[in-house]
Design a protein around this motif. Structure first.
Motif, short mmCIF file in Angstrom:
data_model
loop_
_atom_site.label_atom_id
_atom_site.label_comp_id
_atom_site.label_asym_id
_atom_site.label_seq_id
_atom_site.Cartn_x
_atom_site.Cartn_y
_atom_site.Cartn_z
N PRO A 5 -98.57 29.90 10.16
CA PRO A 5 -98.70 31.36 10.18
C PRO A 5 -97.38 32.09 9.95
O PRO A 5 -97.37 33.21 9.46
CB PRO A 5 -99.27 31.64 11.57
CG PRO A 5 -100.00 30.40 11.94
CD PRO A 5 -99.16 29.30 11.37
N ASP A 6 -96.26 31.45 10.31
CA ASP A 6 -94.97 32.11 10.12
C ASP A 6 -94.54 32.10 8.66
O ASP A 6 -93.65 32.85 8.27
CB ASP A 6 -93.89 31.41 10.97
CG ASP A 6 -92.67 32.29 11.16
OD1 ASP A 6 -92.82 33.38 11.75
OD2 ASP A 6 -91.57 31.89 10.71
N MET A 7 -95.19 31.25 7.83
CA MET A 7 -94.91 31.24 6.39
C MET A 7 -95.87 32.15 5.63
O MET A 7 -95.71 32.33 4.43
CB MET A 7 -95.06 29.82 5.84
CG MET A 7 -94.25 28.76 6.51
SD MET A 7 -94.65 27.14 5.78
CE MET A 7 -93.88 26.04 6.96
N THR A 8 -96.88 32.67 6.32
CA THR A 8 -97.98 33.37 5.67
C THR A 8 -97.84 34.88 5.83
O THR A 8 -97.46 35.36 6.89
CB THR A 8 -99.33 32.92 6.27
OG1 THR A 8 -99.38 31.51 6.25
CG2 THR A 8 -100.50 33.49 5.51
N GLY A 9 -98.17 35.62 4.77
CA GLY A 9 -98.11 37.07 4.82
C GLY A 9 -97.04 37.63 3.90
O GLY A 9 -96.33 36.88 3.20
N GLY A 10 -96.92 38.94 3.89
CA GLY A 10 -95.94 39.60 3.04
C GLY A 10 -94.55 39.57 3.63
O GLY A 10 -94.35 39.29 4.81
N GLU A 11 -93.57 39.90 2.79
CA GLU A 11 -92.18 39.85 3.22
C GLU A 11 -91.89 40.80 4.38
O GLU A 11 -91.04 40.54 5.22
CB GLU A 11 -91.26 40.18 2.04
CG GLU A 11 -91.30 39.15 0.93
CD GLU A 11 -90.36 39.51 -0.20
OE1 GLU A 11 -89.24 39.97 0.08
OE2 GLU A 11 -90.74 39.33 -1.37
N SER A 12 -92.62 41.91 4.42
CA SER A 12 -92.34 42.90 5.45
C SER A 12 -93.17 42.70 6.72
O SER A 12 -93.00 43.43 7.69
CB SER A 12 -92.64 44.31 4.90
OG SER A 12 -94.00 44.43 4.51
N ASP A 13 -94.07 41.70 6.72
CA ASP A 13 -94.89 41.46 7.90
C ASP A 13 -94.03 40.99 9.06
O ASP A 13 -93.22 40.06 8.91
CB ASP A 13 -95.98 40.41 7.61
CG ASP A 13 -97.01 40.92 6.63
OD1 ASP A 13 -97.11 42.15 6.48
OD2 ASP A 13 -97.70 40.09 6.01
N GLY A 14 -94.23 41.60 10.20
CA GLY A 14 -93.42 41.23 11.35
C GLY A 14 -94.04 40.14 12.20
O GLY A 14 -93.34 39.44 12.93
N ALA A 15 -95.35 40.00 12.16
CA ALA A 15 -96.04 39.04 13.00
C ALA A 15 -96.59 37.89 12.16
O ALA A 15 -96.85 38.06 10.97
CB ALA A 15 -97.19 39.72 13.74
N PRO A 16 -96.76 36.72 12.76
CA PRO A 16 -97.37 35.61 12.02
C PRO A 16 -98.80 35.95 11.61
O PRO A 16 -99.48 36.73 12.28
CB PRO A 16 -97.33 34.45 13.02
CG PRO A 16 -97.22 35.09 14.36
CD PRO A 16 -96.45 36.36 14.15
N VAL A 17 -99.24 35.35 10.53
CA VAL A 17 -100.57 35.63 9.98
C VAL A 17 -101.41 34.36 10.04
O VAL A 17 -101.10 33.37 9.37
CB VAL A 17 -100.48 36.14 8.53
CG1 VAL A 17 -101.88 36.40 7.98
CG2 VAL A 17 -99.64 37.41 8.46
N ASN A 18 -102.47 34.39 10.85
CA ASN A 18 -103.37 33.24 10.93
C ASN A 18 -104.25 33.16 9.70
O ASN A 18 -104.52 34.16 9.05
CB ASN A 18 -104.27 33.34 12.17
CG ASN A 18 -103.50 33.11 13.45
OD1 ASN A 18 -102.45 32.49 13.46
ND2 ASN A 18 -104.02 33.62 14.55
N HIS A 19 -104.76 31.97 9.41
CA HIS A 19 -105.79 31.85 8.38
C HIS A 19 -107.15 31.72 9.08
O HIS A 19 -107.23 31.42 10.26
CB HIS A 19 -105.52 30.67 7.45
CG HIS A 19 -105.52 29.31 8.12
ND1 HIS A 19 -104.92 28.22 7.57
CD2 HIS A 19 -106.05 28.87 9.29
CE1 HIS A 19 -105.07 27.17 8.36
NE2 HIS A 19 -105.76 27.54 9.41
#
Length: 413
Positions: free
Chosen positions: A151-165
């Motif tokens: 999740p820490d590799m996922t999302g946009g450059e400006s995302d502050g939080a990890p993104v789950n799949h």
């Protein structure tokens, strides 16, 4: 449904597997074995396990989740707390036969279903046990994925939080790893006569998968975490583009040939040649394309924005560009309904629910599709299995119903 019914020459026809597992990893492994022809007997407590009503649900309340993960199996329900119920399940697992004595489970704190107890009854037992963590602690896909660093590799450059799949990818991969281990243990038994006990932990499968891609080695040697790039492909060129009709497509150029095809179909060869000269770079190099991904995407974006998705599809296919459309789940359903003959999806008539979209094994046997079979009604095969496998007579089965070890006759699982 007997072990041979509907097997149709499937490679595992005649093999009998007893499954005592819930949720995704174990049941998906059992379903894979059933799709290849094995007689997979799923054992649940009376009334069903905790996953029997899990979302998504059909309009009548039936679990699409449970019925989709248990296609092609037989269902047995037993009072797993009663001594007589425990003995029935133990007997099913350790029943004699060259194609029997195979057990897949994810049980916790049921010592009567562990390897020492079962192998004492059948020393050549093949037992695959699915765990959360290797030390026995519980885990699910969404917790191990977080701990694996994805999740820490996922999302946009400006995302502050990890993104789950949302896809339980590690669960599904764990199920397939369990199948590989089970089949390897069967080969060992065929050659030596010896049983095998295998453990596979969900967390270990996640770590092994990420490590196999070199991502941990990269962090180790670089001392830095991989940056987030939204929908850009890491280390190469690949990103999504909007089309003129509001759709989106994903385009990837991993190889030199794919890059040349993309430049040719979009008419950008001269633009990129000038860019290479100005920057002193070679965009046929994959890593160079990655470093200049934003500039490349900006140049290509206008070509996609000027065409609808049908035109983009036609032109990219003709040019042999590596690409794919973005579709919603309802888009997939509509596409299947529009051209069912060309769709790998099909329908099954699921008892208690009705017609459902499904898919059989993705493995094709002798170039033939392996069609799906519906899931059982919970507990519907209990009497048949006890008679077929254990040789119990009608009076003995009736007594077990009367004693509450089995569900009341005519009642649900």
């Amino acid at each position: 449904m007997t072990a041979e019914a509907g097997a149709g020459g499937r490679p595992l026809a005649g093999l009998r597997v007893v499954e005592c597992a819930t949720y995704v990893a174990g049941p998906s492994g059992g379903m894979t074995l059933a799709q290849l022809g094995a007689d997979v007997i799923r054992v649940d407590p009376l009334g069903g396990a905790t996953d029997h009503r899990r979302w998504p649900l059909a309009p009548n309340g039936g679990s699409l989740y449970w019925h989709s993960l248990n296609k092609g199996k037989r269902s047995v329900t037993v009072d797993l707390r009663a001594p007589a119920g425990k003995e029935l399940v133990t007997a099913l697992i350790t029943a004699p036969g060259a194609d029997a004595g195979v057990f897949l489970d994810n049980n916790v704190a049921r010592s009567w279903l562990d390897w020492p107890a079962l192998s004492a009854r059948r020393p050549d037992l093949v037992h695959v046990h699915v765990q959360g963590h290797r030390d026995g602690r519980p885990a699910v896909d969404y917790t191990v994925n977080a701990a694996a660093g994805i999740p820490d590799m996922t999302g946009g450059e400006s995302d502050g939080a990890p993104v789950n799949h949302v896809l339980p990818a590690w669960d599904l991969l764990t199920g397939q790893t369990a199948v590989v281990g089970l089949l390897a243990a069967l080969r060992h038994r065929d050659r030596t006569g010896e049983g095998t006990y295998l453990e596979v932990a969900l967390a270990d499968v996640a770590l092994a998968g990420v490590a196999a891609l070199g991502w941990y080695a990269d962090a180790q040697l670089s001392g830095a975490d991989r940056p987030r790039h939204g929908n850009h492909v890491y280390g190469s060129f690949g990103v999504d583009f909007p089309t003129s009709d509001g759709r989106r497509v994903m385009v990837v150029a991993l190889t030199e040939g794919q890059w040349r095809s993309l430049c040719q179909v979009t008419g950008t060869q001269e633009v990129f040649a000038a860019l290479e000269k100005a920057l002193g770079v070679d965009l046929e190099d994959e890593v160079t394309r990655y470093h200049h991904r934003e500039t490349i995407a900006a140049i290509l974006r206008g070509w996609f924005a000027a065409r609808d998705v049908a035109t983009v599809s036609r032109e990219l296919e003709a040019a042999r560009v590596l690409w794919g459309p973005y579709r919603t789940a309802t888009d997939v359903v509509r596409d299947h309904e529009a051209a069912p003959a060309s769709s790998p999806l099909t329908e099954v008539v699921q008892p208690g629910i009705g017609r459902l979209l499904a898919m059989g094994s993705p493995l094709r046997v002798r170039a033939q599709e392996v069609p799906p079979r519906p899931a059982p009604v919970l507990g519907a095969d209990t009497d048949e299995v006890l008679a077929d496998v254990l040789g119990l007579g009608a009076s003995e089965i009736g007594r077990l119903h009367d004693e509450g070890v089995l569900a009341p006759t005519g009642g649900r699982g």
